[in-house]
Design a protein around this motif. Structure first.
Motif, short mmCIF file in Angstrom:
data_model
loop_
_atom_site.label_atom_id
_atom_site.label_comp_id
_atom_site.label_asym_id
_atom_site.label_seq_id
_atom_site.Cartn_x
_atom_site.Cartn_y
_atom_site.Cartn_z
N ASP A 79 -14.94 3.59 -12.14
CA ASP A 79 -14.51 2.30 -11.60
C ASP A 79 -13.00 2.21 -11.80
OD1 ASP A 79 -13.92 -0.25 -10.90
OD2 ASP A 79 -15.26 -1.22 -12.35
N PHE A 80 -12.27 2.40 -10.72
CA PHE A 80 -10.80 2.39 -10.83
C PHE A 80 -10.24 0.98 -10.98
CE2 PHE A 80 -11.52 6.57 -8.98
CZ PHE A 80 -10.64 7.34 -9.73
N GLY A 81 -11.10 -0.02 -10.84
CA GLY A 81 -10.61 -1.39 -10.96
C GLY A 81 -9.94 -1.85 -9.69
N PHE A 82 -8.82 -2.59 -9.85
CA PHE A 82 -8.16 -3.21 -8.69
C PHE A 82 -7.23 -2.24 -7.97
CE2 PHE A 82 -9.55 -6.70 -11.38
CZ PHE A 82 -10.30 -7.42 -10.46
N VAL A 83 -7.84 -1.20 -7.41
CA VAL A 83 -7.10 -0.18 -6.66
C VAL A 83 -7.55 -0.26 -5.21
CG1 VAL A 83 -6.88 2.32 -6.29
CG2 VAL A 83 -6.72 1.37 -8.61
N GLY A 84 -6.59 -0.20 -4.29
CA GLY A 84 -6.93 -0.33 -2.89
C GLY A 84 -6.70 0.95 -2.11
N ASP A 85 -7.61 1.23 -1.18
CA ASP A 85 -7.42 2.32 -0.21
C ASP A 85 -7.07 1.68 1.13
OD1 ASP A 85 -8.06 4.49 -1.97
OD2 ASP A 85 -10.13 3.79 -1.90
N VAL A 86 -5.93 2.07 1.69
CA VAL A 86 -5.39 1.38 2.87
C VAL A 86 -6.37 1.42 4.04
CG1 VAL A 86 -3.52 1.31 4.57
CG2 VAL A 86 -3.01 1.89 2.19
N LYS A 87 -6.58 0.25 4.65
CA LYS A 87 -7.50 0.13 5.77
C LYS A 87 -6.75 -0.11 7.07
CE LYS A 87 -10.24 -3.60 6.17
NZ LYS A 87 -11.33 -4.51 5.77
N LYS A 88 -5.73 -0.98 7.01
CA LYS A 88 -5.10 -1.40 8.26
C LYS A 88 -3.65 -1.82 8.02
CE LYS A 88 -6.01 -4.48 12.19
NZ LYS A 88 -4.66 -5.02 12.24
N VAL A 89 -2.75 -1.21 8.77
CA VAL A 89 -1.34 -1.61 8.74
C VAL A 89 -1.08 -2.43 9.99
CG1 VAL A 89 1.03 -0.76 8.94
CG2 VAL A 89 -0.56 0.36 7.37
N ASN A 90 -0.48 -3.60 9.82
CA ASN A 90 -0.20 -4.48 10.96
C ASN A 90 1.20 -4.17 11.49
OD1 ASN A 90 0.38 -6.65 12.68
ND2 ASN A 90 -1.03 -7.98 11.54
N HIS A 91 1.28 -3.19 12.40
CA HIS A 91 2.62 -2.77 12.85
C HIS A 91 3.30 -3.83 13.71
CE1 HIS A 91 0.22 -0.86 16.22
NE2 HIS A 91 1.15 -1.48 16.91
N THR A 92 2.51 -4.71 14.33
CA THR A 92 3.11 -5.79 15.13
C THR A 92 3.92 -6.72 14.24
OG1 THR A 92 1.16 -5.67 16.54
CG2 THR A 92 2.60 -7.58 16.84
N ASN A 93 3.32 -7.13 13.11
CA ASN A 93 4.04 -8.04 12.21
C ASN A 93 5.24 -7.36 11.55
OD1 ASN A 93 2.48 -10.24 12.78
ND2 ASN A 93 1.20 -10.10 10.95
N ILE A 94 5.06 -6.11 11.14
CA ILE A 94 6.18 -5.38 10.52
C ILE A 94 7.32 -5.25 11.54
CG2 ILE A 94 6.93 -3.18 9.50
CD1 ILE A 94 4.04 -2.86 8.42
N ASP A 95 6.95 -4.99 12.78
CA ASP A 95 7.99 -4.82 13.81
C ASP A 95 8.73 -6.11 14.10
OD1 ASP A 95 9.41 -3.10 15.54
OD2 ASP A 95 8.37 -3.98 17.25
#
Lengths: 258, 258
Positions: free
Chosen positions: A117-133
């Motif tokens: 159980d790694f605890g509060f570790v996230g594996d990336v699901k979705k990058v919102n390139h519209t908002n970053i752009d």
């Protein structure tokens, strides 16, 4: 397409104020659209220790429990990120510091509990390139720390290399995107005992040879596999080397192409 | 002009997770363009104390030395700000957490040393409403913590009430701007011993009477003076009361107008 450079820096730069200042000057002088991604370095460990929070390791891997996540949020998201932003402003780079929660830029899944159980570790699901752009188009320079969120109010500790490559892949839909992985060495080395023995170019064909000849071994393999994944998914070029490579005044770094 | 609401919350909301969650739900349901400003609460003091950093007071006023500024940057800029952002995202508010260094939004001057050296404390010099508006126009909701920068790479601890009124005044050039100061009371009270004795409306004329009759006294005077300053400089309305006032379902709060 317009060019976009995504630069990742690690602990060796963040932990030393002189190195950090020198790097941020180089970064500010880099022309064109750009994004900075930083890890956290050992500062989080030392602050956790002062706060009496033990670093919990299982099979050599760090566990992010609730208290550790709080320290990471303080150190990566606050102390490190905001000082970098203030220093970039002093270098006339109009920086904006972000976690993946800000503008919902990077959503991840809490890593499922299997053997560990790694605890509060996230594996990336979705990058919102519209908002970053939207930020990039407003002439702001995003500075990401290694924290994402699950969309339900939970922040998650996330690997900075993965954040870098995932952002790069997503941004490559709208930009001609390059990644610069800055670390303590000059590049991928032909001979680990000779720091100057940088392999200048690696492509799919030469990579196979380097693996066969056991020149690229151990932890470098997943790193370079990750680079090839990024290249196969739209990223134009990946560079690995010392932070000074971003100026490209010298050619003493590794360029990876398909 | 389009309407813009600027809401300031203090320690009483931030420190209690149930209150914070309830407030962030109300805030998310508030229609129209909006900005959130938060203080830090006592969390910074308790973390500083755990890290062995003494809270230094001179004449009853807190001094922000280098170590204290680091804690403030961690707690306000990291822990509090980023958790608020993640919780707002879970409420479908596309929040973005900021210090004054981000997008050079709020520049301040380090307070000059006179009788007291306050340390790394900033007095607001310039709010960049153009940059802040770029975020608002992109449908992002800015969430400011009480930290600014001097433009030379130095972060500075800054009063959250002042940040709120200064942002409001600057934004009133392009928006019909209202301020909501949320605190632990229902509003400005006629009788300090009766929490329900809220003065519903205060204007310049009635304020003079309230001062003359010694109904508004002590620390409330600079707060309300500050509200009138904002109103004289373009802000449309200022509200003071419990956080639930932002729904305006009840009228049990104080409205200040010129």
């Amino acid at each position: 397409m317009q060019k976009l450079s995504i630069i990742k820096i690690g602990g060796n730069i963040i932990e030393d104020e002189t190195s950090l200042d020198a790097f941020l000057k180089l970064f500010s002088n880099l022309e064109g659209k750009k994004i900075l991604v930083h890890g956290g370095g050992k500062r989080a460990t030392s602050i956790a220790s002062k706060l009496g929070i033990e670093s919990k390791m299982v099979n050599g891997r760090r566990i992010t429990d609730k208290e550790t996540l709080e320290v990471i949020t303080m150190v990566y998201g606050g102390l490190v990120n905001k000082n970098i932003v203030a220093k970039l402003q002093a270098n006339n780079t109009n920086a904006i510091g972000l976690t993946g929660a800000d503008i919902n830029s990077i959503q991840s899944d809490k890593r499922p509990i299997k053997e560990i159980d790694f605890g509060f570790v996230g594996d990336v699901k979705k990058v919102n390139h519209t908002n970053i752009d939207k930020l990039i188009q407003a002439d702001f320079t995003p500075v990401f720390c290694a924290i994402t969120h699950d969309g339900n109010g939970q922040l998650l500790n996330t690997n900075a290399d993965t954040i870098t490559s995932t952002i790069a892949v997503e941004m490559s839909e709208i930009y001609d995107t390059s990644i610069y992985y800055c670390f303590e060495l000059n590049g991928v080395l032909q001979d680990l005992n000779d720091k100057e023995s940088v392999i200048k170019n690696i492509n799919s064909a030469t990579y196979k040879e380097l693996l066969k000849d056991k020149i690229i071994i151990d932890g470098m393999i997943p790193k370079i596999d990750n680079c090839f994944d990024a290249l196969k998914n739209g990223v134009q070029k990946v560079y690995i080397g010392n932070a000074s490579m971003i100026t490209k005044e010298k050619d003493n770094f590794t360029t990876i192409t398909l």
